[in-house]
Scaffold this motif. Sequence first.
Motif, PDB file in Angstrom:
ATOM      1  N   LEU A 134       0.770  -1.282  -0.206  1.00 37.31           N
ATOM      2  CA  LEU A 134      -0.204  -0.019   0.107  1.00 37.31           C
ATOM      3  C   LEU A 134       0.962   1.213  -0.058  1.00 37.31           C
ATOM      4  O   LEU A 134       1.774   1.338   0.515  1.00 37.31           O
ATOM      5  N   ARG A 135       0.468   2.134  -0.599  1.00 35.98           N
ATOM      6  CA  ARG A 135       1.304   3.459  -0.900  1.00 35.98           C
ATOM      7  C   ARG A 135       0.604   4.581   0.126  1.00 35.98           C
ATOM      8  O   ARG A 135      -0.631   4.834   0.123  1.00 35.98           O
ATOM      9  N   GLY A 136       1.355   5.103   0.865  1.00 37.92           N
ATOM     10  CA  GLY A 136       1.119   6.204   1.653  1.00 37.92           C
ATOM     11  C   GLY A 136       0.276   6.274   2.870  1.00 37.92           C
ATOM     12  O   GLY A 136      -0.348   7.267   3.300  1.00 37.92           O
ATOM     13  N   ILE A 137       0.169   5.006   3.288  1.00 38.59           N
ATOM     14  CA  ILE A 137      -0.463   4.997   4.733  1.00 38.59           C
ATOM     15  C   ILE A 137       0.531   5.101   5.970  1.00 38.59           C
ATOM     16  O   ILE A 137       1.637   4.800   5.633  1.00 38.59           O
ATOM     17  N   ASN A 138      -0.160   5.605   7.058  1.00 40.96           N
ATOM     18  CA  ASN A 138       0.418   5.690   8.395  1.00 40.96           C
ATOM     19  C   ASN A 138       1.989   6.642   8.133  1.00 40.96           C
ATOM     20  O   ASN A 138       3.023   6.215   8.898  1.00 40.96           O
ATOM     21  N   VAL A 139       2.167   7.617   7.335  1.00 41.72           N
ATOM     22  CA  VAL A 139       3.191   8.592   6.972  1.00 41.72           C
ATOM     23  C   VAL A 139       2.541  10.024   7.404  1.00 41.72           C
ATOM     24  O   VAL A 139       1.534  10.227   7.228  1.00 41.72           O
ATOM     25  N   SER A 140       3.531  10.375   8.554  1.00 42.42           N
ATOM     26  CA  SER A 140       3.224  11.640   8.891  1.00 42.42           C
ATOM     27  C   SER A 140       1.623  12.081   9.340  1.00 42.42           C
ATOM     28  O   SER A 140       1.037  12.943   9.205  1.00 42.42           O
ATOM     29  N   ALA A 141       1.192  10.980  10.181  1.00 44.40           N
ATOM     30  CA  ALA A 141      -0.102  10.961  10.840  1.00 44.40           C
ATOM     31  C   ALA A 141      -1.220  11.082   9.747  1.00 44.40           C
ATOM     32  O   ALA A 141      -2.245  11.281   9.853  1.00 44.40           O
ATOM     33  N   GLN A 142      -0.978  10.719   8.451  1.00 42.20           N
ATOM     34  CA  GLN A 142      -1.819  10.834   7.455  1.00 42.20           C
ATOM     35  C   GLN A 142      -2.420   9.338   6.957  1.00 42.20           C
ATOM     36  O   GLN A 142      -1.677   8.366   7.052  1.00 42.20           O
ATOM     37  N   LYS A 143      -3.832   9.289   6.642  1.00 41.66           N
ATOM     38  CA  LYS A 143      -4.243   7.812   6.044  1.00 41.66           C
ATOM     39  C   LYS A 143      -3.865   6.737   6.949  1.00 41.66           C
ATOM     40  O   LYS A 143      -3.056   5.735   6.792  1.00 41.66           O
ATOM     41  N   LEU A 144      -4.378   7.079   8.248  1.00 46.32           N
ATOM     42  CA  LEU A 144      -4.012   5.909   9.412  1.00 46.32           C
ATOM     43  C   LEU A 144      -4.951   4.644   9.080  1.00 46.32           C
ATOM     44  O   LEU A 144      -6.049   4.760   9.152  1.00 46.32           O
ATOM     45  N   ILE A 145      -4.205   3.523   9.194  1.00 46.19           N
ATOM     46  CA  ILE A 145      -4.612   2.220   9.214  1.00 46.19           C
ATOM     47  C   ILE A 145      -3.622   1.335   9.987  1.00 46.19           C
ATOM     48  O   ILE A 145      -2.399   1.198   9.906  1.00 46.19           O
ATOM     49  N   LYS A 146      -4.334   0.809  11.149  1.00 44.41           N
ATOM     50  CA  LYS A 146      -3.707  -0.103  11.825  1.00 44.41           C
ATOM     51  C   LYS A 146      -3.464  -1.496  11.487  1.00 44.41           C
ATOM     52  O   LYS A 146      -4.688  -1.674  10.634  1.00 44.41           O
ATOM     53  N   MET A 147      -2.480  -2.023  11.598  1.00 46.32           N
ATOM     54  CA  MET A 147      -2.083  -3.579  10.903  1.00 46.32           C
ATOM     55  C   MET A 147      -3.420  -4.667  11.284  1.00 46.32           C
ATOM     56  O   MET A 147      -3.782  -5.113  10.429  1.00 46.32           O
ATOM     57  N   ASP A 148      -3.823  -4.414  12.385  1.00 42.37           N
ATOM     58  CA  ASP A 148      -4.783  -5.424  12.722  1.00 42.37           C
ATOM     59  C   ASP A 148      -6.146  -5.081  11.895  1.00 42.37           C
ATOM     60  O   ASP A 148      -6.927  -5.966  11.636  1.00 42.37           O
ATOM     61  N   ALA A 149      -6.471  -3.946  11.882  1.00 40.99           N
ATOM     62  CA  ALA A 149      -7.602  -3.470  10.931  1.00 40.99           C
ATOM     63  C   ALA A 149      -7.333  -3.783   9.615  1.00 40.99           C
ATOM     64  O   ALA A 149      -8.418  -4.295   8.988  1.00 40.99           O
ATOM     65  N   LEU A 150      -6.324  -3.634   9.045  1.00 45.75           N
ATOM     66  CA  LEU A 150      -6.019  -3.989   7.840  1.00 45.75           C
ATOM     67  C   LEU A 150      -6.217  -5.457   7.551  1.00 45.75           C
ATOM     68  O   LEU A 150      -6.741  -5.996   6.341  1.00 45.75           O
TER      69      LEU A 150
END
Length: 184
Positions: free
Chosen positions: A8-24
């Motif tokens: 995936l591109r651009g998740i969890n970078v600089s508090a943007q597009k936050l997705i926890k790995m357990d949710a993913l």
Amino acid sequence: MTTYLSILRGINVSAQKLIKMDALKKLYENLNFRDIKTYIQSGNVIFCSAENDPKELERIISSKIETEFGFEVPVIVLNVKTLEIIIGKNPFAKDDLKDSSFLHVTFLADNPMPFSKESILEKKAPAEEIHFTQNAVYLYCPNGYGKTKLNNGFLESKLKVKATTRNWKTVKKLQQLTLEQNEK
């Protein structure tokens, strides 16, 4: 079932597009994928699916992420063979004089449109090196990836294709995990 790696591109970078790995991981389970394993917080997922078309998997995963989390995330899906080919074509990995901690791979979602290599090379710092293939760009950034102008956004704009970059250590770990999964 085929073993895949999705990046995936651009998740969890600089508090943007936050997705926890357990949710993913739960999202992938809800898509009826099997043997799901995540690696670090940047959105690397190894999984098995009966679907044989990586492009269809990209569409399915990206659509589900947008539905579940409310934002678009580009997804690149590779089967084990494609990942092995990309790793094998890294010209810098074979050079003992290069510190592997400065190696990066930019994975391309599609073949790039015709582009001017000169317009990219003119942004390269003197010690940096870059190599292009059909589905990946290899970077050697001895001053650090954070300082290069050959970053993911720049390459996407020049190549007119979605892309995501991983350091060599991560790429090699993903290779190990996909091979282990594939052997099950």
